[in-house]
Design an enzyme around this catalytic site. Structure first.
Site, short mmCIF file in Angstrom:
data_model
loop_
_atom_site.label_atom_id
_atom_site.label_comp_id
_atom_site.label_asym_id
_atom_site.label_seq_id
_atom_site.Cartn_x
_atom_site.Cartn_y
_atom_site.Cartn_z
N ASP A 89 24.07 -26.64 -13.19
CA ASP A 89 24.50 -27.11 -14.51
C ASP A 89 23.26 -27.54 -15.29
OD1 ASP A 89 23.78 -29.52 -13.44
OD2 ASP A 89 25.81 -30.31 -13.29
N ASP A 146 34.71 -25.70 -10.69
CA ASP A 146 33.92 -26.51 -9.76
C ASP A 146 34.36 -27.96 -9.86
OD1 ASP A 146 31.61 -28.46 -11.10
OD2 ASP A 146 32.43 -26.96 -12.46
N CYS A 170 46.47 -25.44 8.41
CA CYS A 170 45.03 -25.21 8.24
C CYS A 170 44.36 -24.85 9.56
CB CYS A 170 44.38 -26.46 7.65
SG CYS A 170 42.61 -26.26 7.33
N CYS A 215 40.86 -24.90 9.85
CA CYS A 215 39.45 -25.32 9.77
C CYS A 215 39.02 -26.00 11.08
CB CYS A 215 39.23 -26.25 8.58
SG CYS A 215 39.77 -27.96 8.85
N CYS A 240 40.80 -29.33 11.79
CA CYS A 240 42.21 -29.20 12.17
C CYS A 240 42.37 -28.56 13.56
CB CYS A 240 42.97 -28.40 11.13
SG CYS A 240 43.24 -29.33 9.60
N HIS A 300 37.39 -30.08 5.94
CA HIS A 300 38.80 -29.73 5.74
C HIS A 300 39.13 -29.56 4.26
CE1 HIS A 300 43.12 -29.66 5.80
NE2 HIS A 300 43.08 -30.64 4.91
#
Length: 375
Positions: free
Chosen positions: A96, A270, A308, A310, A313, A339
């Protein structure tokens, strides 16, 4: 004609909503869109390694011009071989402009036509950012996508102030474009301003399109306004943006806003949200947000989110993560960050599939019911 660093390919438009499924081609690889981009303010997504970011399918990350300008300094990053090499990330990076951070300093900054004089939040020393300086810093950082230096108005602001601010943003955008010395490797995006006034949004968009940037962002919304105002300006502005270039909505990361953005025709969003709420002991799940820090999770031996896959998890329970958070163990924040980012990248994977299936509105309604947005 010079080769463009950033190009956009439209693959499909959802017949149900008009949402876009596309690909953004960059020097560090392709980005499947719509996409959620995790924020790595200080050249790192807080508490996560680049390898972990790849595991959760982060296609592109953001870094912050203002913070890296102050520390460690853009020249040092350039000496290290650029931001990609410095932080060991070989996928696309967006930086940015620093505009939002500078304007959020309030009384610590002074805006003139030349740029913005401000006091460093680190040591109070006087600093100056102009359109030219913001682009020079980003050229040194070597990001794939750079943003023009703009002025982000507070909400609410008067029509007169918003108009002056929007016109200044356009003049600054022209100066940014002239300052970019690396057009073939770094794409510079224009930022549409104009607050919550439709005529100003239209004028800003038209003026920036004339400058022919390789991509365009909507700035100055999701700054504390009611959701209906956010949606009104989003749905008004997006159709005015070029169809053959990436469309970026800045600062948006809640699941509902991400889905609404995609439905409006946005390609990129974002937000710091997934890692910020992780630091406060909160997880995003398919059934809504849960505050794992709370005592009712002390003996909950299930995983964070049953849907999930991930790392957190697959390996740990809510009870264990509750314990880590309560004892201020860094691993708790790391697991929740992994996560939460995975949850949002999974959500965008589903959004892309539903666009291809011309089914995004139905998906949104189903998601809202399950997540708890619709009672």
């Amino acid at each position: 004609m010079e080769k463009q660093a950033i190009t956009y390919e439209l693959l499909h438009e959802c017949k149900q909503t008009g949402a876009r499924r596309g690909v953004i081609h960059t020097p560090h690889g392709d980005i499947q869109t719509p996409v959620f981009m995790p924020v790595g303010t200080q050249a790192t997504v807080k508490s996560m390694t680049p390898e972990e970011l790849k595991e959760v399918n982060a296609q592109i990350i953001l870094s912050n011009t203002y913070h890296l300008f102050l520390r460690p300094g853009h020249k040092l990053v350039e000496e290290a071989g650029g931001l990609h090499k410095f932080m060991n990330w070989d996928r696309p990076i967006l930086t940015d402009s620093g505009g939002f951070q500078v304007f959020s300093l309030g009384k610590l900054r002074k805006i003139t036509e030349e740029g913005v004089e401000f006091q460093s939040h680190l040591d109070g020393s006087k600093k100056f950012l102009s359109p030219e300086k913001a682009v020079e810093v980003q050229n040194s950082l070597g990001s794939d996508i750079m943003m023009c230096f703009d002025e982000c108005c507070q909400y609410p602001s008067t029509y007169e102030y918003t108009k002056q601010s929007m016109e200044r943003t356009t003049r600054w955008a022209k100066r940014c474009k002239e300052a970019n010395i690396n057009e073939e490797k770094q794409g510079l995006f224009g930022i549409i301003q104009g607050g919550f006034f439709e005529d100003l949004r239209k004028k800003s968009t038209e003026d920036l399109i004339e400058l022919d940037f390789p991509g365009y962002a909507i700035g100055g919304i999701s700054v504390g306004e009611p959701k209906e105002e956010f949606l009104r300006i989003l749905k008004y502005t997006t159709p005015l943006m070029p169809k053959n270039k990436p469309r970026y909505l800045m600062g948006v990361g809640t699941p509902d806003y991400l889905i609404e953005a995609a439905m409006a025709g946005i390609d990129m969003c974002d937000c710091v949200l997934p890692t910020r709420i992780a630091r406060h002991g909160t997880a995003l799940t398919s059934n809504g947000k849960i505050v794992v820090r709370n005592s009712n999770y002390e003996k909950d031996f299930t995983k964070l989110d049953p849907e999930c896959d991930c790392y957190a998890c697959q390996n740990y329970t809510r009870a264990y993560i509750h314990h880590l958070v309560k004892t201020n163990e860094i691993l708790g924040i790391r697991l929740l960050s992994i996560h939460n980012i995975k949850f949002l990248t999974n959500l965008m994977d589903k959004v892309r599939i539903e666009i291809e299936n011309d089914n995004l509105a139905n998906f949104r309604d189903e998601f809202y019911r399950k997540y708890g947005y619709i009672k």
